[in-house]
Scaffold this motif. Sequence first.
Motif, short mmCIF file in Angstrom:
data_model
loop_
_atom_site.label_atom_id
_atom_site.label_comp_id
_atom_site.label_asym_id
_atom_site.label_seq_id
_atom_site.Cartn_x
_atom_site.Cartn_y
_atom_site.Cartn_z
N ARG A 217 0.84 -1.20 0.00
CA ARG A 217 0.00 0.00 0.00
C ARG A 217 0.87 1.25 0.00
O ARG A 217 2.05 1.21 0.35
CB ARG A 217 -0.89 0.00 1.24
N GLU A 218 0.28 2.36 -0.39
CA GLU A 218 1.00 3.62 -0.34
C GLU A 218 0.89 4.28 1.03
O GLU A 218 1.70 5.14 1.38
CB GLU A 218 0.45 4.58 -1.40
N ARG A 219 -0.11 3.88 1.84
CA ARG A 219 -0.34 4.54 3.12
C ARG A 219 -0.95 3.53 4.10
O ARG A 219 -1.84 2.78 3.76
CB ARG A 219 -1.28 5.73 2.93
N THR A 220 -0.42 3.52 5.32
CA THR A 220 -0.92 2.63 6.36
C THR A 220 -0.92 3.36 7.70
O THR A 220 0.06 4.02 8.04
CB THR A 220 -0.03 1.37 6.49
N LEU A 221 -2.02 3.23 8.45
CA LEU A 221 -2.08 3.82 9.78
C LEU A 221 -1.59 2.79 10.80
O LEU A 221 -1.92 1.61 10.72
CB LEU A 221 -3.51 4.24 10.13
N ALA A 222 -0.78 3.26 11.75
CA ALA A 222 -0.26 2.39 12.81
C ALA A 222 0.26 3.27 13.93
O ALA A 222 0.66 4.41 13.70
CB ALA A 222 0.85 1.48 12.28
N THR A 223 0.26 2.72 15.14
CA THR A 223 0.77 3.48 16.28
C THR A 223 2.29 3.50 16.21
O THR A 223 2.92 2.65 15.55
CB THR A 223 0.34 2.84 17.60
N PRO A 224 2.94 4.46 16.91
CA PRO A 224 4.40 4.48 16.94
C PRO A 224 5.00 3.17 17.44
O PRO A 224 6.02 2.71 16.94
CB PRO A 224 4.70 5.65 17.89
N ALA A 225 4.35 2.56 18.44
CA ALA A 225 4.87 1.29 18.96
C ALA A 225 4.84 0.20 17.90
O ALA A 225 5.76 -0.62 17.79
CB ALA A 225 4.05 0.85 20.18
N THR A 226 3.77 0.19 17.10
CA THR A 226 3.67 -0.81 16.03
C THR A 226 4.73 -0.57 14.97
O THR A 226 5.35 -1.52 14.46
CB THR A 226 2.27 -0.76 15.39
N ARG A 227 4.97 0.68 14.62
CA ARG A 227 5.99 0.99 13.61
C ARG A 227 7.38 0.62 14.14
O ARG A 227 8.23 0.13 13.39
CB ARG A 227 5.94 2.48 13.24
N ARG A 228 7.62 0.86 15.43
CA ARG A 228 8.90 0.48 16.01
C ARG A 228 9.09 -1.02 15.95
O ARG A 228 10.17 -1.53 15.63
CB ARG A 228 8.98 0.99 17.45
N LEU A 229 8.04 -1.78 16.25
CA LEU A 229 8.10 -3.24 16.18
C LEU A 229 8.39 -3.69 14.75
O LEU A 229 9.18 -4.61 14.51
CB LEU A 229 6.79 -3.85 16.66
N ALA A 230 7.76 -3.02 13.77
CA ALA A 230 7.99 -3.37 12.36
C ALA A 230 9.44 -3.16 11.98
O ALA A 230 10.04 -3.98 11.28
CB ALA A 230 7.07 -2.55 11.46
N ARG A 231 10.04 -2.06 12.48
CA ARG A 231 11.44 -1.81 12.18
C ARG A 231 12.32 -2.88 12.82
O ARG A 231 13.29 -3.36 12.21
CB ARG A 231 11.87 -0.42 12.69
N GLU A 232 12.01 -3.26 14.07
CA GLU A 232 12.81 -4.28 14.75
C GLU A 232 12.74 -5.63 14.04
O GLU A 232 13.72 -6.37 14.00
CB GLU A 232 12.32 -4.42 16.20
N LEU A 233 11.56 -5.95 13.48
CA LEU A 233 11.38 -7.24 12.80
C LEU A 233 11.69 -7.16 11.32
O LEU A 233 11.53 -8.13 10.59
CB LEU A 233 9.94 -7.73 13.00
N ASP A 234 12.13 -5.96 10.87
CA ASP A 234 12.46 -5.75 9.45
C ASP A 234 11.26 -6.06 8.56
O ASP A 234 11.37 -6.78 7.57
CB ASP A 234 13.66 -6.61 9.05
#
Length: 533
Positions: A217-234
């Motif tokens: 997708r071009e745009r996704t809503l997520a909380t900062p904690a969720t985005r941090r988790l996504a970065r940690e899990l690549d």
Amino acid sequence: MFEFELPDLGEGVAEGEVLEWHVAVGDTVTEDQVLAEVETDKAAVDVPSPVDGVVRELHAEAGDVVQTGELLVTIEEDGEREAAESGATETASEEASADETTTDAAPTVTTGDGRVFAAPSVRRLAREEGVDITAVEGSGPGGRVTEADVEAAAEAAENDDGPTSVVSKISDDEDDGPTSVVSRVGDDGESPTDDEAQAVKSAVRKVSAAEPMAERRERTLATPATRRLARELDVDIDAVPTDETRDGEPYVDEAAVRSFAEAEAAEVTDEDVREVTEAVVSEMQSIADEAAESTTAVEAAEGDRREPYRGVRRAIGEQMTRSRREVPHATHHDKVAVPGLVEARDRLQPLAEERGVHLTYTPFLLKCVAAALDDHPILASQLDAENEEIVYKADRNVGVAAATDHGLVVPVVEDVDEKGLLELATEVNDLVDRARSRDIAREEMQGGTFTVTNFGTIGGEYADPVINVPETAILGVGALKERPVAEDGEVVAKPTLTLSLAIDHRVIDGADAARFVNTLKEYLADPTRLLLE
């Protein structure tokens, strides 16, 4: 002092996580200079400075979540700006009056010092579209200028044949990812200035260099904690499947990110694992090599004694260092009651003495080990890392670790499976005696496929022995003595041996180690089983 609070970063956004500070206390900043990167549940945005001055205090650290309106940074404004504060309101009023008499634009909503209420993302959009934000009427809460206000102003300017902002977008059928090229065309058709180009570049978010996914997708809503988790899990958060929405936009939570990461991990191939493992091992080996090369002198106090670190002692040290550095050790511990072993040795010892041979438990142990290796040949293997092959050794050449005054040496008894107890006893005694007198040849300490170290003769029950590379296993044997053993619901004292089997976990699994020890225990408990082989 200017107390800068976290501004409204978008409609419906109540907080943001500070991802990174671009300034430090004491830094001089200018208006619109990026102070920090803040991530909301919708996007990561740059927060610019509203004034010129010097940073005096940062009120949050990277990783902190700051509420909208909460104090973010304190800036000491420049003296010139402070001197001009008194005339700022009057100047702003005069400019607004002049605008009203010369244009049809509505009055702007500003602060007491003439600044416009607008989020950083709105300011960037205005710069992209070539819109003067001070001439835009704010329709948001408290008169804030919104993105819709800027877009309306840009559309009105286009209809009036004013400067046009043309953003080039990549088509869906092109191979490369989205571009960050934005061309600005004025009435004279000239290219943008360096300052304009820099402003445009800072407004365009970089995207992943990887090839775009079909379902991304071009745009996704997520909380900062969720985005941090996504970065940690690549994990690419825009590629996480979701049926949930917030305000009409796709919404992803932490559970969805974890589920997607697990699914991705399940698709990892053996080749992926091998490549990553090799990279990690290579990096660890480089670190170990650097550590080994960096020697530190040791200060000796009065009364301390020094002796050279060389010869056998140094060779042992280098071998053990190599083993621990290259081999992932795992040790399996167990215990076995051996009344049958004790009985067999007691019965044969007088006969051996008649032939001039001192019969210890070591020959029995070697014969049992050789028989167990026949049943579990993976324990008599070597890893050829260069050719990426496991070599199963056909010979049953067993090393016998011996403690000497000049260090631990390991003479090798060849073809244990083909020799009788008395022959083995004679050979072991001869090798150990010559090793202790330093009268043993180097060749007699090479070619082993498995090693036994009997630390129990000195004392101790269990150990974590170091593998004698390139072998892949070593057996440590504790003291032979009576220990409590449960038998038919009662606790009785029986002669027992403790076993510590260290394995190279690259080659041998824990289950293989356990099976080998179980077989070895059967032979040690009843050595007459060897007659069946």
